[in-house]
Write a protein that holds these residues in place. Structure first.
Motif, PDB file in Angstrom:
ATOM      1  N   LEU A  64     -17.695  10.599   4.149  1.00  0.00           N
ATOM      2  CA  LEU A  64     -16.897  10.726   5.372  1.00  0.00           C
ATOM      3  C   LEU A  64     -17.626  10.123   6.569  1.00  0.00           C
ATOM      4  O   LEU A  64     -17.033   9.403   7.379  1.00  0.00           O
ATOM      5  N   GLN A  65     -18.910  10.431   6.673  1.00  0.00           N
ATOM      6  CA  GLN A  65     -19.715   9.890   7.769  1.00  0.00           C
ATOM      7  C   GLN A  65     -19.849   8.376   7.640  1.00  0.00           C
ATOM      8  O   GLN A  65     -19.748   7.647   8.626  1.00  0.00           O
ATOM      9  N   TYR A  66     -20.048   7.906   6.437  1.00  0.00           N
ATOM     10  CA  TYR A  66     -20.221   6.478   6.175  1.00  0.00           C
ATOM     11  C   TYR A  66     -18.967   5.696   6.568  1.00  0.00           C
ATOM     12  O   TYR A  66     -19.044   4.589   7.097  1.00  0.00           O
ATOM     13  N   ALA A  67     -17.794   6.311   6.326  1.00  0.00           N
ATOM     14  CA  ALA A  67     -16.527   5.627   6.584  1.00  0.00           C
ATOM     15  C   ALA A  67     -16.315   5.308   8.055  1.00  0.00           C
ATOM     16  O   ALA A  67     -15.587   4.362   8.395  1.00  0.00           O
ATOM     17  N   THR A  68     -16.935   6.085   8.949  1.00  0.00           N
ATOM     18  CA  THR A  68     -16.732   5.861  10.384  1.00  0.00           C
ATOM     19  C   THR A  68     -17.996   5.403  11.100  1.00  0.00           C
ATOM     20  O   THR A  68     -17.983   5.240  12.318  1.00  0.00           O
ATOM     21  N   GLN A  69     -19.066   5.206  10.337  1.00  0.00           N
ATOM     22  CA  GLN A  69     -20.314   4.759  10.967  1.00  0.00           C
ATOM     23  C   GLN A  69     -20.807   3.477  10.291  1.00  0.00           C
ATOM     24  O   GLN A  69     -20.291   2.398  10.560  1.00  0.00           O
ATOM     25  N   GLU A  70     -21.762   3.596   9.382  1.00  0.00           N
ATOM     26  CA  GLU A  70     -22.360   2.401   8.778  1.00  0.00           C
ATOM     27  C   GLU A  70     -21.353   1.539   8.029  1.00  0.00           C
ATOM     28  O   GLU A  70     -21.448   0.308   8.019  1.00  0.00           O
ATOM     29  N   GLY A  71     -20.375   2.168   7.382  1.00  0.00           N
ATOM     30  CA  GLY A  71     -19.410   1.411   6.578  1.00  0.00           C
ATOM     31  C   GLY A  71     -18.073   1.199   7.259  1.00  0.00           C
ATOM     32  O   GLY A  71     -17.077   0.891   6.587  1.00  0.00           O
ATOM     33  N   LYS A  72     -18.030   1.367   8.576  1.00  0.00           N
ATOM     34  CA  LYS A  72     -16.765   1.269   9.304  1.00  0.00           C
ATOM     35  C   LYS A  72     -16.073  -0.065   9.085  1.00  0.00           C
ATOM     36  O   LYS A  72     -14.875  -0.125   8.789  1.00  0.00           O
ATOM     37  N   ALA A  73     -16.825  -1.159   9.216  1.00  0.00           N
ATOM     38  CA  ALA A  73     -16.238  -2.494   9.051  1.00  0.00           C
ATOM     39  C   ALA A  73     -15.710  -2.691   7.638  1.00  0.00           C
ATOM     40  O   ALA A  73     -14.620  -3.249   7.426  1.00  0.00           O
ATOM     41  N   GLU A  74     -16.460  -2.206   6.656  1.00  0.00           N
ATOM     42  CA  GLU A  74     -16.060  -2.336   5.244  1.00  0.00           C
ATOM     43  C   GLU A  74     -14.765  -1.586   4.979  1.00  0.00           C
ATOM     44  O   GLU A  74     -13.853  -2.095   4.312  1.00  0.00           O
ATOM     45  N   PHE A  75     -14.678  -0.355   5.478  1.00  0.00           N
ATOM     46  CA  PHE A  75     -13.470   0.453   5.275  1.00  0.00           C
ATOM     47  C   PHE A  75     -12.275  -0.159   6.002  1.00  0.00           C
ATOM     48  O   PHE A  75     -11.165  -0.206   5.457  1.00  0.00           O
ATOM     49  N   THR A  76     -12.497  -0.602   7.236  1.00  0.00           N
ATOM     50  CA  THR A  76     -11.398  -1.163   8.026  1.00  0.00           C
ATOM     51  C   THR A  76     -10.810  -2.389   7.339  1.00  0.00           C
ATOM     52  O   THR A  76      -9.580  -2.566   7.278  1.00  0.00           O
ATOM     53  N   GLU A  77     -11.670  -3.232   6.798  1.00  0.00           N
ATOM     54  CA  GLU A  77     -11.208  -4.440   6.130  1.00  0.00           C
ATOM     55  C   GLU A  77     -10.430  -4.140   4.863  1.00  0.00           C
ATOM     56  O   GLU A  77      -9.395  -4.763   4.585  1.00  0.00           O
ATOM     57  N   ALA A  78     -10.891  -3.153   4.084  1.00  0.00           N
ATOM     58  CA  ALA A  78     -10.276  -2.884   2.776  1.00  0.00           C
ATOM     59  C   ALA A  78      -9.139  -1.863   2.836  1.00  0.00           C
ATOM     60  O   ALA A  78      -8.162  -1.978   2.094  1.00  0.00           O
ATOM     61  N   TYR A  79      -9.252  -0.853   3.719  1.00  0.00           N
ATOM     62  CA  TYR A  79      -8.292   0.258   3.693  1.00  0.00           C
ATOM     63  C   TYR A  79      -7.638   0.543   5.039  1.00  0.00           C
ATOM     64  O   TYR A  79      -6.779   1.425   5.136  1.00  0.00           O
ATOM     65  N   GLY A  80      -8.041  -0.145   6.075  1.00  0.00           N
ATOM     66  CA  GLY A  80      -7.513   0.131   7.404  1.00  0.00           C
ATOM     67  C   GLY A  80      -8.454   1.038   8.190  1.00  0.00           C
ATOM     68  O   GLY A  80      -9.388   1.625   7.650  1.00  0.00           O
ATOM     69  N   ARG A  81      -8.163   1.160   9.456  1.00  0.00           N
ATOM     70  CA  ARG A  81      -9.034   1.934  10.341  1.00  0.00           C
ATOM     71  C   ARG A  81      -8.945   3.432  10.057  1.00  0.00           C
ATOM     72  O   ARG A  81      -7.873   3.973   9.821  1.00  0.00           O
ATOM     73  N   ILE A  82     -10.100   4.088  10.055  1.00  0.00           N
ATOM     74  CA  ILE A  82     -10.167   5.540   9.837  1.00  0.00           C
ATOM     75  C   ILE A  82     -10.632   6.193  11.132  1.00  0.00           C
ATOM     76  O   ILE A  82     -11.673   5.843  11.685  1.00  0.00           O
ATOM     77  N   SER A  83      -9.870   7.159  11.602  1.00  0.00           N
ATOM     78  CA  SER A  83     -10.158   7.818  12.875  1.00  0.00           C
ATOM     79  C   SER A  83     -11.359   8.748  12.773  1.00  0.00           C
ATOM     80  O   SER A  83     -11.440   9.570  11.855  1.00  0.00           O
TER      81      SER A  83
END
Length: 514
Positions: A181-200
């Motif tokens: 959960l932390q990774y999705a909005t911090q270190e891996g934010k760009a990766e998640f946004t590109e593959a799955y969309g922005r996570i609040s």
């Protein structure tokens, strides 16, 4: 024919069964036990669920004990939720008592003291077989319902699970889930946004707070490996008697969230893994949930709907659920309507609210020409109960105020030495009590983050070195140019030449002499 004889025939004919059955006692009329007017529960209908209710001290636990013993004797495994800690005595035979002999003589059933095959289970740090499950086994839907998440938050949980599946990151315990959960909005934010969309970050923050709440109730002990295999609840000993699995929950009364989490995960796992049994002659497994109100306490609507669905469907797997509580109103109406067997011990009317509750409870039972149900509910003694079951065709048996039979095992807890001996001989303790913490999402993401940080630091150092080299080269070039420019300029050469300087000084000297 006397009213007593008519009543005897009414009870006996109404409890006639061709298959196996459990005799729970003998019917009573006008406060008198009618010997041999046995009240029976067909084994075939024990997967139709049930309720054992009554005020404190009226005998609910002993009724539970009687059903568990008889099921075990017939080769049906049992799982008991032991909230009060007084069921471990099933592993030892009853010491007997003159009052037990008197009771069984009135009922017309023989009494045999015996011990039963018992396995002690635990959700916490108490002694016993440790029950665990992984986050992956829960899945995104069930986990979201347990955490009572919004639709948006549930969507994020689904994305998290998908990311872990795509990247082969095992989700085993709560620290794994918190890390991703932390990774999705911090270190891996760009990766998640590109593959799955922005996570609040607001949504992930809300989910994290829900997880912390669950952790505070001890869920960090429950989530992890080795996962408990529900098939181990179905064991039968060498004599063909079903194991009575006792889950010790004496330290969980103030942690209803953990209790409901465990129950829902257990029922979901049983439903997903047990084969369809259809209309067989006996249940595959019977669960008794003591202090059942703890499941429903503070449960969200989504969680209640999930429990209701499982209660409706799980009987097709040959599994019976029995809720044990003080008042039937502790169980939601939707669930109560699914319960075929009802063993109602005495209720106490101390207030107007109590009297109203008793009238409502009486309406849950079939009408009887022999009882004023509401009146009987307040006059039953300890070890007496109103019993209404289903016959082999699914029809309600005659309502009977019943003198319940006494348990064959000890009506008390095991001593410490007896408990240690029982656990020492347990195969399941050896199988499940070793803590396993293999590499999972938490460790793998930490490595990924560390590698990324190391690469970033390396790249930064490289850029700084290149910038420094460029600066030094630029400085050197500027100095060279200045020197070159100075050497090439003829005016500068003349102005700085010795001849020119001497000429200037000579002129100045002549002027000063004049």
């Amino acid at each position: 024919m006397s009213n007593k004889d008519t009543f005897f025939n009414y009870i006996v004919e109404g409890n006639t069964t061709k298959g196996e059955f459990i005799p729970v006692g003998s019917a009573m009329l006008d406060g008198e036990t009618i010997t041999d007017a046995h009240v029976k529960i067909p084994l075939k209908t024990m997967n139709r669920h049930g309720l054992i209710a009554g005020a404190t001290g009226t005998g609910k636990t002993k009724s539970l004990q009687v059903l568990a013993e008889n099921l075990s004797d017939k080769g049906v495994p049992v799982l008991l939720m032991d909230i009060k800690g007084d069921l471990s005595g099933l592993a030892q035979p009853s010491p007997g008592h003159v009052k037990i002999d008197e009771r069984m003589e009135k009922i017309g059933l023989p009494f045999e003291a015996k011990a039963f095959p018992v396995e002690i289970l635990t959700l916490s740090e108490q002694d016993g077989v440790r029950l665990r499950a992984t986050i992956s086994e829960f899945g995104p839907v069930l986990l979201s319902r347990i955490l009572d998440l919004t639709e948006t938050q549930s969507g994020i949980v689904s994305v998290i699970f998908q990311y872990c599946d795509d990247n082969k990151l095992p989700l085993l315990d709560l620290k794994d889930f918190k890390k991703i959960l932390q990774y999705a909005t911090q270190e891996g934010k760009a990766e998640f946004t590109e593959a799955y969309g922005r996570i609040s970050t607001a949504s992930t923050g809300a989910i994290l707070r829900k997880i912390v709440e669950l952790e505070q109730q001890g869920a960090d002990l429950f989530f992890g490996e080795t996962s408990f295999d529900v098939e181990d609840l179905l064991r039968v000993n060498d004599e063909g008697r079903g194991y009575i699995n006792i889950l010790r929950l004496t330290d969980i009364q103030d942690r209803p969230k953990l209790f409901s989490t465990f129950m829902l995960s257990l029922l979901a796992e049983i439903y997903s893994t047990f084969p369809e049994q259809g209309d067989s002659g006996r249940p595959e497994l019977v669960l008794f949930i003591d202090e059942a109100h703890l499941i429903f306490k503070e449960a969200s609507k989504a969680l209640l709907n999930q429990i209701e669905s499982i209660v409706k469907l799980i009987r097709s797997k040959g599994v019976g659920l029995y809720f044990v509580t003080q008042n039937p109103t502790d169980v939601p109406e939707e669930v109560l309507g699914q319960l075929g067997l009802k063993i109602q011990h005495a209720l106490r009317a101390f207030t107007a609210k109590d009297r109203k509750a008793i009238k409502l409870t009486a309406q849950n039972y079939p009408d009887s020409d022999y009882y004023d149900t509401a009146e009987v509910l307040t006059s039953l003694g300890t070890g007496e109960a109103l019993v209404s079951a289903l016959d082999e065709k699914g029809r309600p048996t005659p309502l009977a105020a019943t003198m319940m039979r006494a348990p064959m095992s000890r009506m008390d807890v095991l001593t410490d030495s007896e408990l240690n001996n029982l656990l020492g001989g347990s195969k399941l303790v050896k199988k499940y009590n070793e803590t396993v913490d293999r590499e999972s999402a938490y460790e793998m993401l930490n490595k990924k983050i560390e590698a990324a940080e190391a690469e970033e630091a390396k790249e930064k150092a490289k850029k700084e070195q290149e910038a420094l080299k460029k600066a030094e080269a630029k400085k050197k070039t500027t100095t060279t140019r200045r020197r070159s420019s100075t050497r090439m300029n003829p005016v500068v050469k003349v102005l700085t030449s010795a001849t020119f300087i001497r000429s200037v000084f000579g002129i100045l000297t002549k002027v000063m002499k004049k």
